[in-house]
Structures are given as structure tokens and as C-alpha cells.
Design a protein around this motif. Structure first.
Motif, PDB file in Angstrom:
ATOM      1  N   THR A 158      43.397  27.470  32.521  1.00 54.87           N
ATOM      2  CA  THR A 158      42.121  27.317  33.235  1.00 54.87           C
ATOM      3  C   THR A 158      42.302  26.934  34.710  1.00 54.87           C
ATOM      4  O   THR A 158      43.329  26.371  35.091  1.00 54.87           O
ATOM      5  CB  THR A 158      41.250  26.257  32.516  1.00 54.87           C
ATOM      6  N   TRP A 160      40.910  25.171  38.573  1.00 55.53           N
ATOM      7  CA  TRP A 160      40.391  23.874  39.005  1.00 55.53           C
ATOM      8  C   TRP A 160      38.912  23.905  39.377  1.00 55.53           C
ATOM      9  O   TRP A 160      38.298  22.866  39.539  1.00 55.53           O
ATOM     10  CB  TRP A 160      41.185  23.333  40.201  1.00 55.53           C
ATOM     11  N   ASN A 161      38.330  25.090  39.557  1.00 52.02           N
ATOM     12  CA  ASN A 161      36.974  25.076  40.115  1.00 52.02           C
ATOM     13  C   ASN A 161      35.860  24.954  39.065  1.00 52.02           C
ATOM     14  O   ASN A 161      34.692  24.960  39.415  1.00 52.02           O
ATOM     15  CB  ASN A 161      36.745  26.265  41.047  1.00 52.02           C
ATOM     16  N   GLU A 187      46.470  22.025  37.261  1.00 58.31           N
ATOM     17  CA  GLU A 187      47.248  20.877  37.749  1.00 58.31           C
ATOM     18  C   GLU A 187      46.533  20.123  38.866  1.00 58.31           C
ATOM     19  O   GLU A 187      46.841  18.960  39.128  1.00 58.31           O
ATOM     20  CB  GLU A 187      48.642  21.323  38.219  1.00 58.31           C
ATOM     21  N   ASP A 216      51.914  22.813  35.405  1.00 57.92           N
ATOM     22  CA  ASP A 216      51.562  23.718  36.508  1.00 57.92           C
ATOM     23  C   ASP A 216      51.727  25.172  36.051  1.00 57.92           C
ATOM     24  O   ASP A 216      51.740  25.460  34.850  1.00 57.92           O
ATOM     25  CB  ASP A 216      52.405  23.388  37.742  1.00 57.92           C
ATOM     26  N   GLY A 217      51.905  26.072  37.011  1.00 61.72           N
ATOM     27  CA  GLY A 217      52.041  27.491  36.673  1.00 61.72           C
ATOM     28  C   GLY A 217      53.223  27.754  35.755  1.00 61.72           C
ATOM     29  O   GLY A 217      53.160  28.648  34.899  1.00 61.72           O
ATOM     30  N   THR A 235      41.554  32.153  33.088  1.00 65.00           N
ATOM     31  CA  THR A 235      40.601  32.241  34.198  1.00 65.00           C
ATOM     32  C   THR A 235      41.315  31.746  35.437  1.00 65.00           C
ATOM     33  O   THR A 235      41.899  30.656  35.438  1.00 65.00           O
ATOM     34  CB  THR A 235      39.352  31.384  33.931  1.00 65.00           C
ATOM     35  N   SER A 237      43.133  33.336  39.445  1.00 67.88           N
ATOM     36  CA  SER A 237      43.249  34.335  40.507  1.00 67.88           C
ATOM     37  C   SER A 237      43.840  35.653  39.988  1.00 67.88           C
ATOM     38  O   SER A 237      44.491  35.680  38.941  1.00 67.88           O
ATOM     39  CB  SER A 237      44.142  33.780  41.617  1.00 67.88           C
ATOM     40  N   THR A 240      47.818  35.782  39.509  1.00 69.06           N
ATOM     41  CA  THR A 240      48.261  35.094  38.294  1.00 69.06           C
ATOM     42  C   THR A 240      47.858  35.905  37.062  1.00 69.06           C
ATOM     43  O   THR A 240      48.626  36.001  36.099  1.00 69.06           O
ATOM     44  CB  THR A 240      47.668  33.668  38.220  1.00 69.06           C
ATOM     45  N   LYS A 243      50.442  38.442  36.394  1.00 62.98           N
ATOM     46  CA  LYS A 243      51.674  37.869  35.804  1.00 62.98           C
ATOM     47  C   LYS A 243      51.467  37.581  34.313  1.00 62.98           C
ATOM     48  O   LYS A 243      52.370  37.761  33.506  1.00 62.98           O
ATOM     49  CB  LYS A 243      52.036  36.554  36.523  1.00 62.98           C
ATOM     50  N   ILE A 244      50.268  37.117  33.974  1.00 61.06           N
ATOM     51  CA  ILE A 244      49.991  36.782  32.573  1.00 61.06           C
ATOM     52  C   ILE A 244      49.983  38.042  31.709  1.00 61.06           C
ATOM     53  O   ILE A 244      50.544  38.066  30.616  1.00 61.06           O
ATOM     54  CB  ILE A 244      48.680  35.977  32.492  1.00 61.06           C
ATOM     55  N   GLY A 262      36.143  37.314  42.370  1.00 56.35           N
ATOM     56  CA  GLY A 262      35.078  38.239  42.728  1.00 56.35           C
ATOM     57  C   GLY A 262      34.708  38.034  44.188  1.00 56.35           C
ATOM     58  O   GLY A 262      34.913  36.954  44.728  1.00 56.35           O
ATOM     59  N   CYS A 293      33.448  31.564  41.411  1.00 57.82           N
ATOM     60  CA  CYS A 293      33.914  32.958  41.316  1.00 57.82           C
ATOM     61  C   CYS A 293      32.768  33.953  41.440  1.00 57.82           C
ATOM     62  O   CYS A 293      32.966  35.053  41.923  1.00 57.82           O
ATOM     63  CB  CYS A 293      34.679  33.169  40.019  1.00 57.82           C
ATOM     64  N   PHE A 448      29.752  37.657  29.684  1.00 58.57           N
ATOM     65  CA  PHE A 448      30.151  37.458  31.076  1.00 58.57           C
ATOM     66  C   PHE A 448      31.595  37.919  31.228  1.00 58.57           C
ATOM     67  O   PHE A 448      32.453  37.538  30.439  1.00 58.57           O
ATOM     68  CB  PHE A 448      30.023  35.971  31.430  1.00 58.57           C
TER      69      PHE A 448
HETATM   70  P1  NAD Z   1      45.395  30.202  39.837  1.00 52.28           P
HETATM   71  O1  NAD Z   1      45.522  31.599  39.349  1.00 52.28           O
HETATM   72  O2  NAD Z   1      46.277  29.737  40.911  1.00 52.28           O
HETATM   73  O3  NAD Z   1      45.632  29.161  38.639  1.00 52.28           O
HETATM   74  C1  NAD Z   1      44.844  29.174  37.468  1.00 52.28           C
HETATM   75  C2  NAD Z   1      45.643  28.564  36.330  1.00 52.28           C
HETATM   76  O4  NAD Z   1      46.783  29.387  36.075  1.00 52.28           O
HETATM   77  C3  NAD Z   1      46.181  27.164  36.603  1.00 52.28           C
HETATM   78  O5  NAD Z   1      46.060  26.404  35.421  1.00 52.28           O
HETATM   79  C4  NAD Z   1      47.655  27.425  36.936  1.00 52.28           C
HETATM   80  O6  NAD Z   1      48.511  26.352  36.631  1.00 52.28           O
HETATM   81  C5  NAD Z   1      47.965  28.592  36.032  1.00 52.28           C
HETATM   82  N1  NAD Z   1      49.089  29.444  36.459  1.00 52.28           N
HETATM   83  C6  NAD Z   1      49.580  29.616  37.710  1.00 52.28           C
HETATM   84  N2  NAD Z   1      50.610  30.499  37.679  1.00 52.28           N
HETATM   85  C7  NAD Z   1      50.751  30.892  36.381  1.00 52.28           C
HETATM   86  C8  NAD Z   1      51.623  31.814  35.725  1.00 52.28           C
HETATM   87  N3  NAD Z   1      52.541  32.506  36.370  1.00 52.28           N
HETATM   88  N4  NAD Z   1      51.471  31.986  34.392  1.00 52.28           N
HETATM   89  C9  NAD Z   1      50.522  31.309  33.702  1.00 52.28           C
HETATM   90  N5  NAD Z   1      49.678  30.421  34.273  1.00 52.28           N
HETATM   91  C10 NAD Z   1      49.786  30.219  35.607  1.00 52.28           C
HETATM   92  O7  NAD Z   1      43.860  30.045  40.190  1.00 52.28           O
HETATM   93  P2  NAD Z   1      43.131  28.755  40.786  1.00 52.28           P
HETATM   94  O8  NAD Z   1      43.464  28.712  42.227  1.00 52.28           O
HETATM   95  O9  NAD Z   1      43.370  27.542  39.940  1.00 52.28           O
HETATM   96  O10 NAD Z   1      41.617  29.143  40.534  1.00 52.28           O
HETATM   97  C11 NAD Z   1      40.829  29.786  41.475  1.00 52.28           C
HETATM   98  C12 NAD Z   1      40.671  31.257  41.130  1.00 52.28           C
HETATM   99  O11 NAD Z   1      40.006  31.373  39.854  1.00 52.28           O
HETATM  100  C13 NAD Z   1      39.794  32.005  42.103  1.00 52.28           C
HETATM  101  O12 NAD Z   1      40.409  33.248  42.381  1.00 52.28           O
HETATM  102  C14 NAD Z   1      38.472  32.207  41.332  1.00 52.28           C
HETATM  103  O13 NAD Z   1      37.742  33.319  41.778  1.00 52.28           O
HETATM  104  C15 NAD Z   1      38.970  32.350  39.933  1.00 52.28           C
HETATM  105  N6  NAD Z   1      37.927  32.033  38.930  1.00 52.28           N
HETATM  106  C16 NAD Z   1      37.404  33.031  38.156  1.00 52.28           C
HETATM  107  C17 NAD Z   1      36.402  32.750  37.229  1.00 52.28           C
HETATM  108  C18 NAD Z   1      35.826  33.831  36.346  1.00 52.28           C
HETATM  109  O14 NAD Z   1      35.209  33.500  35.357  1.00 52.28           O
HETATM  110  N7  NAD Z   1      36.009  35.099  36.640  1.00 52.28           N
HETATM  111  C19 NAD Z   1      35.943  31.440  37.089  1.00 52.28           C
HETATM  112  C20 NAD Z   1      36.499  30.435  37.897  1.00 52.28           C
HETATM  113  C21 NAD Z   1      37.507  30.757  38.806  1.00 52.28           C
END
Ligand code: NAD
Length: 480
Positions: A158, A160-161, A187, A216-217, A235, A237, A240, A243-244, A262, A293, A448
């Protein structure tokens, strides 16, 4: 509210396995900060390693085959209803822990936490209504049963937002359908997830059904690549998310749901109710300091009303700017800081770039006092960044083309009172949610999830139930 530190002390440096807060084998720790003044909240946030992730997945696997598999649908529902009640009862503390490391304002979380509880209640209601099918009338000599079965161990990763909301969007349908769960919270802001984790045992979930490995990631990547995880729901970026998907494909081809970014458009036509549009557009982009988002960050205004619309939003932004710097935990604060100094610097880099490329309408300056506050900003012309960008259009076709000219397709908004136009445009827009004369909204019973690079799969509504089940056909020969 007075800082409820006792809870923090009980979970600091711990992970949740089998309903117990335990010390991980990893000795790696990170720190958590309050973005309102960058003060330290905790220097003991555990970064789980492979052994910790394996232990959480093993606990979830044992629970999946253990008592949880013998729970009736009604019993799973009871546990989820109780969880929702506990969240409601402790809403203020849950909101505090969501706010303290993210800067999200309690004045919004006051409404959001009960909404999150309503999502859990929605899925509690599904638990004893899950059905299969019998296909018995095809005269082909077979009696066929179609069963919907839980996938097994599901992982949630998940951002942080909105970590508490995203936890519910993932865990509630997963548990309603009989899966078990391992959460990797963000994190930068993990504490509301830990607080929610502390409620599961009280709600009656057997040990191992819901586990948390903080980290963390690198910790998230271990879950995405794990050979004994059946699904990962993410949920965050787009990079990421990629990568998943790769990690899932390169391991056991686990199911993947992705809710990604978005740059959602809002189209404003001359027949729109402008005061309502101004209010919703200003609120949409300043909510959560622009870190939502589904925020409408691209506004396309018909040229006949563009000046009036921009003037209205500018006025509202300047009112918000005059209140900047308020404590996010104070219920009179509407506009908070961005999550950390990294995000603060990133946004200002975008703003500086924007100043070179586009006309600045309002904002764009630096807040010189403490905390990561950024005055809401409007540019005419589009730049990439969490600021409102306004462009004009002449025709409906041009408006739709501008709206769809993006790799993203999470949400879109249309402001018009012309019914035929509503029906035409909502069909043409490539986005998973289209709001008409309405700002940012989610509903427990409505699906959604994004089109294009904004995601894969759906959350909320009965569609999420489908995404947490396997469909099995059993065919019984009727031939003697
Ligand atoms: P992020 O992708 O950096 O991190 C999200 C989560 O992924 C964190 O828990 C992080 O530790 C983990 N992570 C990082 N690298 C990873 C890897 N290689 N493998 C597995 N997990 C990993 O995103 P963020 O900066 O925490 O969140 C903001 C982003 O989330 C924005 O782009 C926003 O638009 C998006 N968002 C989307 C929605 C939606 O429903 N579509 C909702 C909220 C936020």
C-alpha cells in the motif's frame, strides 16, 4: 487529541504474526517523521527481511488451511462487522495515526475513517451471499457445478497517501471470500495500518488470518516474488507496479491487481454550474495537499467560461493559502503539508519547470516557515506535477481528445447540464470512473480501477469479490 503514545510503544519495531506483535529477525530500522514540522515520530520502524516475510506467509498459509477454512460465511461476516465497529469506535485514534506521518488532515479523516468502516461492512454483507452455479440442463451427459473458491494467501502492498483506506479496499474482499492476508504498509506512513492490525484479534479473526510485515520496497518485492503467495494487490506508482508484475510473472504467476497513478482530466462546458465546478475542482486538487490519485489535475475549460472558472479557483486557492501552516491534527486545518521533504522538493522542481513553460496564475512560491507546505498553484498550459493545469477548448471533440491524450485512465470528470452530451462523452472517455457534475468520489458498492497505465483489475463492489476468487468447474458424468 493528546498523542496516544502507548499504542506506538507497543508496536514500534514489531511485525504482526499470528495476532501477536513480535520482533522481526531483521535488525534494520528506519525513522518516521511528522511532515508538519519534520520532527521525529519514531526511529524504530522495522524493515522486514526474507525470513520475516517467509514467516508471515507461512502463518497465513497455516491459517488458510486451519480454523479459518472452517469458518462459515456468516462467521467471516461477523468478524468483519466487528472489525468495522471497532474501527468506528476508535476512529479518532485511527485518524491520528493516519495523519501523524502523512500530514493528512484530521478534518478530512474524521469523515474518511467511518467511510472505510462502511467498506468493511459492505464486504461483511457479502460473506454469506457468495454463490456458485449448477449447469444441469445442457443434455450433454454431464452435471456441472461451478464453484468460486478463495485464492489462498493474498498480499497487499500500500501507498502513503491513503494507507488505511487502501488496506480496507484490499483486505476486506480478500477476507470476505475466505483468503488470508499479509500486508506490507508504506514505509513513510505505516502507523494507521499497524493500528488497524491491532483490532483484528479483538474482532475475532483467528491467528494468522491477517499479518503485517513492515518494511520498504525491498520487503514489498519479497512478497511480490514469493512462491507461496497466490495474489498480490498493489496500490502505488506506475514504475513499482511494473516491477510487481514482473516479479509475479517471474515467480509463480500469482494474480496481480494494480491501482496506479492518474492525471485525471476535468472537462468544463459552458452550460455547467460554475460555482459547483469551482468548489469541486479546488477541493479535488487541494485535498491531501494534491496527493490523491483521482484528483482532477488537468482542467479543460471551454473558452467561453475559462476566465470565470480560473478566477473562481484562483480566489479559492488564495483563501486556502492564507490559512497555510495549520496543524494537520487540528480539526480547523483544511490544507496540510506534503508527505516529506523529498516530495516537497520534487513538487517545487515541477513548479520551477512549469514557470519556464507556462503562465502562472497563482501560487508557485515557497512557504518559508516550518513544515512541507506548498501553496496551491495554477498554471495555464499543462506541465507534469501535482498542480492544477488549465487549458481551454473550443469543441466537444477537442475536449474529449485532450482528456484521452494521456497514458493514464484512472478517473475523469465532466461538468455540463446537457444530458445528451453526458451520455456521448461518458462513453468516449477512457477512464475507469467518470464523475458527472461531481468531484472526487468512491463508493463501497461501485467498482474502482483504471484503464490504460492506471491499473489492472478492480477494487470495491462485487468486482473485487471476483478478483479474490478462483472459479472451478466440476463435471460429473451422468452416463451409466
Ligand atoms: P510507490 O510505488 O513508491 O510505493 C508504494 C508501495 O510499494 C510502498 O509500500 C513501497 O514500499 C512499495 N514498493 C516500492 N518498491 C517496491 C517493489 N519493487 N516491489 C514491491 N513493493 C514495492 O508509491 P507511493 O509513492 O507510496 O504512492 C504514491 C503513488 O500511488 C502515486 O503514484 C499515486 O497516484 C498512487 N496511488 C494510486 C491509487 C489508486 O487507487 N489508483 C491510490 C493511491 C495512490
Amino acid at each position: 487529541m493528546a498523542a496516544p503514545r502507548a499504542f506506538l510503544r507497543s508496536v514500534e519495531g514489531k511485525i504482526l504474526l499470528n495476532n501477536k506483535w513480535v520482533s522481526p529477525t531483521s535488525k534494520k530500522l528506519s525513522s518516521l517523521y511528522n511532515p508538519a514540522d519534520n520532527s521525529l515520530v519514531s526511529d524504530k520502524h522495522a524493515i522486514g527481511n526474507q525470513i520475516d516475510v517467509d514467516a508471515a506467509v507461512a502463518a497465513a498459509r497455516t491459517a488458510f488451511h486451519g480454523p479459518w477454512s472452517r469458518f462459515t460465511g456468516a462467521q467471516r461476516g461477523d468478524a468483519l462487522y466487528t472489525l468495522a465497529d471497532l474501527l468506528n469506535k476508535n476512529a479518532e485514534e485511527a485518524a491520528y495515526w493516519e495523519s501523524i506521518c502523512s500530514g493528512r488532515v484530521m478534518s478530512q479523516l474524521k469523515y474518511e475513517v467511518p467511510w472505510i468502516a462502511s467498506v468493511i461492512r459492505y464486504y461483511a454483507g457479502w460473506c454469506d451471499k457468495l454463490e456458485g452455479e449448477v449447469l444441469s440442463d445442457s443434455n450433454d451427459g454431464f452435471y456441472k457445478i461451478v464453484r468460486h473458491e478463495p485464492l489462498g494467501v493474498c498480499a497487499g502492498i500500500t501507498p502513503w497517501n491513503g494507507p488505511l483506506m487502501v488496506l480496507a479496499l484490499k483486505a476486506a474482499p480478500a477476507l470476505a471470500t475466505g483468503n488470508t492476508f499479509v500486508l506490507k504498509p508504506p514505509e513513510k506512513s505505516p502507523l494507521s495500518s499497524l493500528f488497524a492490525g491491532s483490532l483484528f484479534e479483538k474482532a475475532g479473526f483467528p491467528e494468522g488470518v491477517f499479518n503485517i510485515v513492515t518494511g520498504d520496497g525491498s520487503t514489498g518485492a519479497m512478497l511480490a516474488a514469493h512462491m507461496d503467495v497466490d495474489k498480490v494487490s498493489f496500490t502505488g506508482s506506475v514504475p513499482t507496479g511494473r516491477k510487481i508484475t514482473d516479479a509475479a510473472n517471474n515467480s509463480n504467476m500469482k494474480r496481480v491487481t494494480l491501482e496506479l497513478g492518474g492525471k485525471s482530466p476535468a472537462l468544463v462546458f459552458p452550460d455547467a454550474e460554475l460555482p459547483k465546478a469551482v468548489q469541486a475542482l479546488a477541493q479535488g486538487i487541494t485535498m491531501n495537499a494534491g496527493q490523491v490519485c483521482v484528483a482532477s489535475s488537468r482542467v479543460y475549460a471551454h473558452e467561453d467560461i475559462a476566465d470565470e472558472l480560473i478566477a473562481g479557483i484562483k480566489k479559492r486557492f488564495e483563501e486556502i493559502t492564507s490559512t497555510i501552516g495549520g496543524d494537520p491534527q487540528d480539526l480547523s486545518t483544511f490544507f496540510g503539508p506534503v508527505v516529506d521533504t523529498h516530495q516537497y522538493n520534487l513538487v517545487h522542481q515541477f513548479i520551477e519547470k512549469g514557470k519556464m513553460e507556462a503562465e502562472l496564475v497563482t501560487g508557485g512560491n515557497k512557504w518559508e516557515e516550518r513544515g512541507n507546505y506548498i501553496p496551491p498553484t495554477i498554471f495555464k498550459e499543462e506541465i507534469f506535477g501535482p498542480v492544477l493545469c488549465v487549458r481551454t477548448f473550443k469543441t466537444e471533440e477537442e475536449a474529449v481528445a485532450l482528456a484521452n491524450d494521456s497514458q493514464f485512465g484512472l478517473a475523469a470528470y465532466v461538468w455540463t447540464n446537457d444530458t445528451k452530451r453526458i451520455l456521448r462523452i461518458t462513453k468516449q472517455i477512457q477512464a475507469g470512473s467518470v464523475g458527472v457534475n461531481a468531484g472526487v468520489s468512491l463508493f463501497p458498492n461501485a467498482p474502482f480501477g483504471g484503464y490504460k497505465s492506471s491499473g489492472v483489475g478492480k477494487e470495491l463492489g462485487k468486482y473485487a469479490i471476483q478478483d479474490y476468487t478462483n472459479v472451478k468447474t466440476i463435471f460429473i458424468s451422468l452416463l451409466r
